[in-house]
Design a protein around this motif. Structure first.
Motif, PDB file in Angstrom:
ATOM      1  N   LEU A   1       0.817  -1.212   0.000  1.00  0.00           N
ATOM      2  CA  LEU A   1       0.000   0.000   0.000  1.00  0.00           C
ATOM      3  C   LEU A   1       0.852   1.263   0.000  1.00  0.00           C
ATOM      4  CD1 LEU A   1      -2.948  -0.725   2.455  1.00  0.00           C
ATOM      5  CD2 LEU A   1      -3.057  -0.394  -0.006  1.00  0.00           C
ATOM      6  N   VAL A   2       1.891   1.270   0.806  1.00  0.00           N
ATOM      7  CA  VAL A   2       2.788   2.421   0.844  1.00  0.00           C
ATOM      8  C   VAL A   2       3.427   2.640  -0.522  1.00  0.00           C
ATOM      9  CG1 VAL A   2       4.960   3.272   1.818  1.00  0.00           C
ATOM     10  CG2 VAL A   2       3.214   2.289   3.322  1.00  0.00           C
ATOM     11  N   ALA A   3       3.816   1.572  -1.191  1.00  0.00           N
ATOM     12  CA  ALA A   3       4.430   1.701  -2.518  1.00  0.00           C
ATOM     13  C   ALA A   3       3.428   2.265  -3.530  1.00  0.00           C
ATOM     14  CB  ALA A   3       4.958   0.348  -2.981  1.00  0.00           C
ATOM     15  N   VAL A   4       2.185   1.778  -3.508  1.00  0.00           N
ATOM     16  CA  VAL A   4       1.184   2.241  -4.472  1.00  0.00           C
ATOM     17  C   VAL A   4       0.836   3.703  -4.222  1.00  0.00           C
ATOM     18  CG1 VAL A   4      -1.233   1.965  -5.161  1.00  0.00           C
ATOM     19  CG2 VAL A   4       0.235  -0.035  -4.955  1.00  0.00           C
ATOM     20  N   PHE A   5       0.574   4.060  -2.955  1.00  0.00           N
ATOM     21  CA  PHE A   5       0.239   5.450  -2.671  1.00  0.00           C
ATOM     22  C   PHE A   5       1.426   6.373  -2.878  1.00  0.00           C
ATOM     23  CE2 PHE A   5      -3.419   3.552  -0.515  1.00  0.00           C
ATOM     24  CZ  PHE A   5      -4.428   4.369  -0.995  1.00  0.00           C
ATOM     25  N   GLY A   6       2.622   5.901  -2.614  1.00  0.00           N
ATOM     26  CA  GLY A   6       3.808   6.709  -2.888  1.00  0.00           C
ATOM     27  C   GLY A   6       3.971   6.959  -4.371  1.00  0.00           C
ATOM     28  N   ALA A   7       3.716   5.951  -5.188  1.00  0.00           N
ATOM     29  CA  ALA A   7       3.799   6.129  -6.642  1.00  0.00           C
ATOM     30  C   ALA A   7       2.726   7.099  -7.123  1.00  0.00           C
ATOM     31  CB  ALA A   7       3.659   4.783  -7.346  1.00  0.00           C
ATOM     32  N   ALA A   8       1.512   6.988  -6.579  1.00  0.00           N
ATOM     33  CA  ALA A   8       0.434   7.900  -6.974  1.00  0.00           C
ATOM     34  C   ALA A   8       0.773   9.336  -6.580  1.00  0.00           C
ATOM     35  CB  ALA A   8      -0.881   7.464  -6.332  1.00  0.00           C
ATOM     36  N   TYR A   9       1.345   9.523  -5.402  1.00  0.00           N
ATOM     37  CA  TYR A   9       1.751  10.852  -4.962  1.00  0.00           C
ATOM     38  C   TYR A   9       2.836  11.411  -5.892  1.00  0.00           C
ATOM     39  CZ  TYR A   9       3.617  14.584  -2.070  1.00  0.00           C
ATOM     40  OH  TYR A   9       4.055  15.808  -1.610  1.00  0.00           O
ATOM     41  N   GLY A  10       3.792  10.579  -6.254  1.00  0.00           N
ATOM     42  CA  GLY A  10       4.851  11.022  -7.153  1.00  0.00           C
ATOM     43  C   GLY A  10       4.325  11.424  -8.516  1.00  0.00           C
ATOM     44  N   VAL A  11       3.399  10.644  -9.051  1.00  0.00           N
ATOM     45  CA  VAL A  11       2.798  10.983 -10.348  1.00  0.00           C
ATOM     46  C   VAL A  11       2.015  12.282 -10.229  1.00  0.00           C
ATOM     47  CG1 VAL A  11       1.058  10.258 -12.044  1.00  0.00           C
ATOM     48  CG2 VAL A  11       2.740   8.619 -11.216  1.00  0.00           C
ATOM     49  N   GLY A  12       1.319  12.471  -9.126  1.00  0.00           N
ATOM     50  CA  GLY A  12       0.576  13.711  -8.913  1.00  0.00           C
ATOM     51  C   GLY A  12       1.481  14.919  -8.833  1.00  0.00           C
ATOM     52  N   GLN A  13       2.651  14.762  -8.235  1.00  0.00           N
ATOM     53  CA  GLN A  13       3.596  15.872  -8.152  1.00  0.00           C
ATOM     54  C   GLN A  13       4.180  16.212  -9.518  1.00  0.00           C
ATOM     55  OE1 GLN A  13       4.376  17.832  -5.443  1.00  0.00           O
ATOM     56  NE2 GLN A  13       2.616  16.764  -4.589  1.00  0.00           N
ATOM     57  N   VAL A  14       4.382  15.201 -10.346  1.00  0.00           N
ATOM     58  CA  VAL A  14       4.958  15.435 -11.674  1.00  0.00           C
ATOM     59  C   VAL A  14       3.943  16.091 -12.603  1.00  0.00           C
ATOM     60  CG1 VAL A  14       5.825  14.267 -13.751  1.00  0.00           C
ATOM     61  CG2 VAL A  14       6.655  13.587 -11.490  1.00  0.00           C
ATOM     62  N   THR A  15       2.690  15.628 -12.553  1.00  0.00           N
ATOM     63  CA  THR A  15       1.688  16.150 -13.485  1.00  0.00           C
ATOM     64  C   THR A  15       1.125  17.489 -13.060  1.00  0.00           C
ATOM     65  OG1 THR A  15      -0.077  14.918 -12.383  1.00  0.00           O
ATOM     66  CG2 THR A  15       1.009  13.856 -14.241  1.00  0.00           C
ATOM     67  N   GLY A  16       1.108  17.789 -11.796  1.00  0.00           N
ATOM     68  CA  GLY A  16       0.606  19.074 -11.334  1.00  0.00           C
ATOM     69  C   GLY A  16      -0.896  19.049 -11.113  1.00  0.00           C
ATOM     70  N   PRO A  17      -1.443  20.183 -10.689  1.00  0.00           N
ATOM     71  CA  PRO A  17      -2.878  20.243 -10.400  1.00  0.00           C
ATOM     72  C   PRO A  17      -3.711  20.235 -11.678  1.00  0.00           C
ATOM     73  CG  PRO A  17      -1.911  22.393 -10.124  1.00  0.00           C
ATOM     74  CD  PRO A  17      -0.772  21.435 -10.385  1.00  0.00           C
ATOM     75  N   VAL A  18      -4.936  19.795 -11.536  1.00  0.00           N
ATOM     76  CA  VAL A  18      -5.865  19.766 -12.663  1.00  0.00           C
ATOM     77  C   VAL A  18      -6.526  21.135 -12.759  1.00  0.00           C
ATOM     78  CG1 VAL A  18      -7.953  18.689 -13.574  1.00  0.00           C
ATOM     79  CG2 VAL A  18      -6.282  17.324 -12.315  1.00  0.00           C
TER      80      VAL A  18
END
Length: 69
Positions: free
Chosen positions: A14-31
């Motif tokens: 779970l930590v790995a999945v949520f960490g990856a999602a957080y990282g992708v969110g930081q790279v793509t920026g806000p909607v």
């Protein structure tokens, strides 16, 4: 496999999945929100949309109407 080992592996997953999602969110920026369109602007009115035509009307007859034979 022991229960503690299974729970630890699950939590690490779970930590790995949520960490990856957080990282992708930081790279793509806000909607950014979609641009609102106002259809009641008199300068941009389209008379074709005011009268959709006879094809959009329901027939005035049928088995559920009083005039049915």
């Amino acid at each position: 496999m022991r229960t503690a080992t299974k729970l630890t592996a699950f939590l690490l997953g779970l930590v790995a999945v949520f960490g990856a999602a957080y990282g992708v969110g930081q790279v793509t920026g806000p909607v950014t929100p979609a641009v609102e369109t106002h259809h009641d602007d008199p300068e941009r009115s389209n008379p074709e949309h005011d009268n959709p035509g006879a094809g959009s009307n329901l027939p005035g007859h049928g088995p559920d109407r009083q005039g049915a034979r």
